[in-house]
Design a protein around this motif. Structure first.
Motif, PDB file in Angstrom:
ATOM      1  N   GLN A  10      -2.980  73.410  43.910  1.00 48.64           N
ATOM      2  CA  GLN A  10      -3.188  72.533  42.750  1.00 48.64           C
ATOM      3  C   GLN A  10      -2.162  71.386  42.797  1.00 48.64           C
ATOM      4  O   GLN A  10      -2.083  70.695  43.798  1.00 48.64           O
ATOM      5  N   TRP A  11      -1.421  71.198  41.674  1.00 50.88           N
ATOM      6  CA  TRP A  11      -0.451  70.100  41.609  1.00 50.88           C
ATOM      7  C   TRP A  11       0.994  70.606  41.674  1.00 50.88           C
ATOM      8  O   TRP A  11       1.880  70.010  41.072  1.00 50.88           O
ATOM      9  N   GLY A  12       1.239  71.704  42.371  1.00 51.79           N
ATOM     10  CA  GLY A  12       2.599  72.223  42.473  1.00 51.79           C
ATOM     11  C   GLY A  12       2.904  73.262  41.403  1.00 51.79           C
ATOM     12  O   GLY A  12       2.116  73.455  40.468  1.00 51.79           O
ATOM     13  N   ASP A  13       4.015  73.975  41.595  1.00 48.20           N
ATOM     14  CA  ASP A  13       4.484  74.997  40.654  1.00 48.20           C
ATOM     15  C   ASP A  13       3.490  76.132  40.457  1.00 48.20           C
ATOM     16  O   ASP A  13       3.420  76.730  39.380  1.00 48.20           O
ATOM     17  N   GLU A  14       2.742  76.437  41.487  1.00 44.09           N
ATOM     18  CA  GLU A  14       1.721  77.483  41.379  1.00 44.09           C
ATOM     19  C   GLU A  14       2.329  78.883  41.429  1.00 44.09           C
ATOM     20  O   GLU A  14       1.638  79.876  41.146  1.00 44.09           O
ATOM     21  N   GLY A  15       3.604  78.951  41.811  1.00 47.17           N
ATOM     22  CA  GLY A  15       4.243  80.260  41.982  1.00 47.17           C
ATOM     23  C   GLY A  15       4.444  80.572  43.461  1.00 47.17           C
ATOM     24  O   GLY A  15       4.544  81.738  43.855  1.00 47.17           O
ATOM     25  N   LYS A  16       4.565  79.511  44.270  1.00 51.22           N
ATOM     26  CA  LYS A  16       4.729  79.686  45.721  1.00 51.22           C
ATOM     27  C   LYS A  16       5.992  80.497  46.028  1.00 51.22           C
ATOM     28  O   LYS A  16       5.990  81.331  46.928  1.00 51.22           O
ATOM     29  N   GLY A  17       7.072  80.210  45.260  1.00 48.91           N
ATOM     30  CA  GLY A  17       8.350  80.890  45.506  1.00 48.91           C
ATOM     31  C   GLY A  17       8.194  82.397  45.419  1.00 48.91           C
ATOM     32  O   GLY A  17       8.590  83.134  46.323  1.00 48.91           O
ATOM     33  N   LYS A  18       7.581  82.858  44.328  1.00 48.45           N
ATOM     34  CA  LYS A  18       7.388  84.302  44.159  1.00 48.45           C
ATOM     35  C   LYS A  18       6.575  84.865  45.322  1.00 48.45           C
ATOM     36  O   LYS A  18       6.898  85.920  45.874  1.00 48.45           O
ATOM     37  N   ILE A  19       5.512  84.169  45.681  1.00 51.24           N
ATOM     38  CA  ILE A  19       4.592  84.690  46.693  1.00 51.24           C
ATOM     39  C   ILE A  19       5.221  84.660  48.092  1.00 51.24           C
ATOM     40  O   ILE A  19       5.101  85.623  48.856  1.00 51.24           O
ATOM     41  N   VAL A  20       5.926  83.587  48.411  1.00 53.05           N
ATOM     42  CA  VAL A  20       6.583  83.521  49.725  1.00 53.05           C
ATOM     43  C   VAL A  20       7.638  84.625  49.825  1.00 53.05           C
ATOM     44  O   VAL A  20       7.733  85.334  50.839  1.00 53.05           O
TER      45      VAL A  20
END
Ligand code: GDP
Ligand code: IMO
Ligand code: MG
Length: 436
Positions: A10-20
């Motif tokens: 989307q436009w960022g802040d999707e929760g990538k940190g948690k998932i990575v």
């Protein structure tokens, strides 16, 4: 053994940190490939909360190596501060972080250029993070930028710096800003910073390709999101790098043939920070409720995030651009109390219904979202870990998103913690994580 890219749908802040942080348990190296300290990737581990900006998220697992690739722009002072903070928190960084000698360097005058450009009355303000990201990439593509390899080269740096500073001096003079910038002091300061960074700077393309050849697994960590991509996003309301899957190859020097899977991360709804079109945005009290339920405030700038409903045309489009093998849906728990839940399934533009992404921001500003209303589940999903424990209406909601976007949902996040996650059995994601 497969390598994967994990990036924003989307436009960022999707929760990538948690998932990575969660997925990288199965990998040896985590590599960032674009962006800079405009990113803010939040990881919660028990009572501890980390916000990673430049350092790849893999740093939080002691046995992982992390790489800042050539596609990233590096503010040396911001990086050293982040490293210091991590080391203070007991996270060892030295010896585990490698920085590409080809990554470009952000200087204080890049922030000056950004300020000038954002404040110009005849120019649309993008609502940037004010970190100097765009102007640094401008110097990179203008072929006058300074790279990490140059910064740590005591012989070449002064001359390269003189040429770049001269350029910016002209600009500063034109905008009557000369007094505020001490170019000599910046050079001296950067020469000092270079001494601290030198041991970490190397040819990371060679490092990564050697590691892959010897059977080690790499996770490519995207920053920002596909709709903020310089080429494929809502231009000009974008960041200045390729946040898309293609960026993982160009931003690290690992060939596309060595990237075996692409995972998109999307919220169960949508947010955006900064200016630009956002068809499903909800304003007023309804928007405030979503913002509060999702705690939607920027991890880097603290700005309130604009909130809206899930937008199928956006995720269908970002799935096409990236070739998502699987989707991770985060923050499902934020929708627990909502009933019904609107989902945008198409746009209406000039009286016609479309499902493709319009190619200009003007057209996207003009579309009217077409909604379907799905029944809410009105019970808590927070912290659930098994798909079969989800209320049937939550499963229905997820199935609807998968059908309409055309991508499987392999993982669902039900809270900010590692354990608050559901893996969907038998998914392509499961196979990719297992190394198939
Ligand atoms: P990133 O930039 O994509 O890494 O995302 P951010 O860290 O900027 O923003 C995501 C926010 O949502 C962070 O505060 C996370 O701790 C939080 N978060 C992630 N997944 C979930 C989830 O499933 N539920 C809830 N309630 N919060 C989540
Ligand atoms: P993560 O990695 C959300 C947005 C800014 C602005 C535009 C350009 O945490 O998802 P820039 O400073 O990059 O030139 O700003 O991009 N932006 C982000 N929005 N999450 C981010 O990163 C962002 N990084 C930049 O708000 O609209
Ligand atoms: Mg963020």
């Amino acid at each position: 053994m497969s390598n994967i890219a994990v990036l924003g749908a989307q436009w960022g802040d999707e929760g990538k940190g948690k998932i990575v942080d969660l997925f990288c348990e199965r990998f040896d190296i985590v590599a960032r490939y674009q962006g800079g300290h405009n990113a803010g990737h939040t990881v919660r581990i028990g009572e501890r909360r980390f916000v990673l900006k430049l350092v790849p998220t893999g740093i939080l697992r002691p046995d992982k190596q992390v790489v800042i690739g050539n596609g990233v722009v590096v503010d040396p002072a911001a990086l050293l501060e982040e490293i210091r903070d991590l080391e203070h928190a007991g996270i060892r960084v030295h010896g585990r972080l490698a920085i590409s000698n080809r990554a470009h360097v952000i200087f204080p005058f890049h922030r000056m250029v950004e300020k000038i450009s954002e404040a110009r009355p005849d120019r649309v303000a993008i609502g940037t993070t004010s970190r100097g990201i765009g102007p640094c990439y401008e110097d990179k593509t203008g072929r006058r930028g300074i790279r990490m390899g140059d910064l740590v080269d005591r012989e070449s740096f002064p001359e390269l710096y003189r040429a770049l500073a001269e350029d910016k001096q002209i600009l500063a003079r034109a905008f009557q800003l000369k007094e505020t910038i001490d170019f000599d002091a910046i050079r001296r300061r950067y020469a000092e910073l270079a001494e601290c960074l030198r041991p970490m700077v190397c040819d990371t393309a060679a490092l990564l390709n050697r590691a892959i050849a010897s059977g080690r697994r790499v996770l490519f960590e995207g920053a920002q999101g596909t709709m903020l991509d310089i080429d494929h996003g809502t231009y000009p309301f974008v960041t200045s790098s390729n946040a898309t899957a293609g960026g993982a190859a160009t931003g690290t020097g690992v060939p596309p043939t060595r990237i075996h899977g692409v995972i998109g991360v999307s919220k169960a709804y949508t947010t955006r920070v900064g200016g630009g079109p956002f068809p499903t945005e909800v304003r007023g009290q309804e928007g405030d409720r979503l913002r509060e339920a999702g705690n939607e405030f920027g991890a880097v700038t603290g700005r309130p995030r604009r909130c809206g409903w899930f937008d199928v045309p956006v995720v269908r489009y970002t799935a096409m651009i990236n070739g998502f093998d699987s989707l991770v849906i985060t923050k499902l728990d934020v929708l627990d109390d909502l009933d019904p839940i609107p989902v945008c399934v198409a746009y209406r533009l000039n009286g016609r219904e479309i499902t493709d992404m319009p190619d200009t921001h003007r057209a996207l500003e003009a579309v009217e979202p077409v909604y379907e209303f799905l029944p809410g589940w009105r019970s808590t999903t927070s912290g659930l870990t098994r798909y079969e424990d989800l209320p049937s209406r939550a499963r229905q909601y997820l199935q609807f998103l998968a059908e309409r976007t055309g991508v499987e949902i392999g993982c669902i996040s039900t809270g900010p913690e590692r354990a608050q996650t559901i893996f969907v059995p038998g998914s392509k994601l499961e196979a990719l994580l297992a190394g198939a």
